[in-house]
Write an enzyme that holds these catalytic residues in place. Structure first.
Site, mmCIF file in Angstrom:
data_model
loop_
_atom_site.group_PDB
_atom_site.id
_atom_site.type_symbol
_atom_site.label_atom_id
_atom_site.label_comp_id
_atom_site.label_asym_id
_atom_site.label_seq_id
_atom_site.Cartn_x
_atom_site.Cartn_y
_atom_site.Cartn_z
ATOM 1 C CD GLU A 1 41.683 48.899 48.366
ATOM 2 O OE1 GLU A 1 40.899 48.379 47.596
ATOM 3 O OE2 GLU A 1 41.950 49.997 48.157
ATOM 4 C CB SER B 1 33.623 39.882 46.756
ATOM 5 O OG SER B 1 33.574 40.442 45.485
ATOM 6 N NE ARG C 1 37.768 30.010 44.451
ATOM 7 C CZ ARG C 1 37.003 29.421 43.394
ATOM 8 N NH1 ARG C 1 36.195 30.461 42.732
ATOM 9 N NH2 ARG C 1 36.935 28.369 42.883
#
Length: 326
Positions: free
Chosen positions: A70, A49, A179
């Site tokens: 995370e 991603s 993105r």
């Protein structure tokens, strides 16, 4: 029961679409490694991603797959920095800037460790994934942490240039990126300067100050308006902290009003940062803050959300015209 995604679904197309803008993340790391810097990188199960899969394939010994952890990733990065390594760790901005805020504050910023934190898919760019994945508060959260630089690149090439420039930056950095679908506005070979706004145009009627994804549509809208005889200035405030105070004051002196545009809550983000500069200096200049107006964003494809919140070219142009009259 979990069902496989239909090849006609928006989710399937989004997850499997080619995103050339993401290549710039690994490209920047390759350039640092080629220059001899001790780069290591890690991701919380999102290497495809954010584009780190290319780095992992070429340098598996320098890549750490943290899985969905995370907070642990940020703490490990801080530890790696104490050994002289140059760690870059990345995950969705909603998870990095919010979920891992405590670790960023205590393990990274308070300890002055030069970790490069990359929060990608910022703002409302996650679309259908919803409120848990939208990141419209991260600038406000990160901006309140002392000694943490915040950079919000407009596109992949600018992000790559900022990564390369970070070699000479000895403090922690929070990179807030999109993105990978943002149109290219810059050249990756053009040096990035932390704390310096980029001026695209001067304007007497208004100067629009933007960061991140909205920069491109702001530039396009301003070009059309200026071609039609209006006077619209544009500043790309890629470094949100430390903010370029001189550029803001110069714009306030030369324009009748200012507008900020951001893919973020208008509270706590770029608009608030610009307002603070004007207030600190006692500048009585009207400021319009355009972005997400203190609400949780709707759930829809990003393109639909940008149109709804007037963060696309047409919407931004309408906002500018409404401000200056026309």
């Amino acid at each position: 029961m979990n069902r496989p995604l239909s090849q006609n679904s928006w989710h399937y197309r989004e997850l499997n679409a080619r995103t050339p803008g993401l290549d710039h993340f690994s490209n920047g790391l390759f350039r640092l490694l080629d220059a001899g810097h001790p780069v290591v990188a890690g991701s919380a199960d999102l290497q495809f991603s954010n584009g780190l899969n290319r780095f992992a394939e070429r340098h598996p010994e320098r890549y750490i797959q943290f899985g969905i952890s995370e907070q642990n990733m940020v703490s490990v990065a801080a530890g790696l920095a104490t050994t002289g390594m140059m760690p870059f760790v990345a995950t969705f901005a909603s998870f990095l800037g919010l979920l891992a805020c405590e670790q960023i504050r205590m393990d990274v910023a308070y300890c002055a460790q030069p970790v490069r934190l990359v929060g990608h898919h910022t703002g409302i760019s996650m679309g259908f994934y919803g409120t848990s994945h939208h990141a419209t508060e991260d600038i406000g959260t990160m901006r309140s942490i002392a000694d943490l630089t915040i950079v919000s690149p407009a596109d992949g090439p600018q992000f790559e240039a900022a990564i390369v420039a970070s070699a000479d930056h000895d403090r922690p950095i929070y990179f807030r990126t999109g993105r990978g679908r943002e149109p290219a506005l810059y050249d990756a070979q053009k040096p990035f300067v932390f704390g310096k706004a980029i001026e695209h145009a001067k304007g007497e009627e208004i100067t629009v100050i933007a960061c991140g994804m909205p920069v491109y549509p702001v530039v396009q809208a301003a070009r059309r308006l200026n071609a039609a005889g209006r006077s619209v200035g544009v500043l790309d405030m890629a470094t949100v902290k430390p903010i370029d105070r001189d550029a803001i004051l110069e714009a306030a002196a030369s324009s009748r009003m200012l507008m900020t545009v951001e893919e973020h809550n208008v509270l706590g983000g770029l608009g608030s940062a610009v307002a603070e500069v004007l207030a600190d200096e006692g500048i009585g200049r009207k400021l319009i803050r355009h972005g997400i107006r203190d609400e949780y964003a709707l759930i829809a494809p990003p393109t639909h959300l940008y149109a709804h919140y007037r963060l696309d070219e047409a919407g931004i142009e309408r906002e500018i015209l409404a401000a200056i009259g026309g």
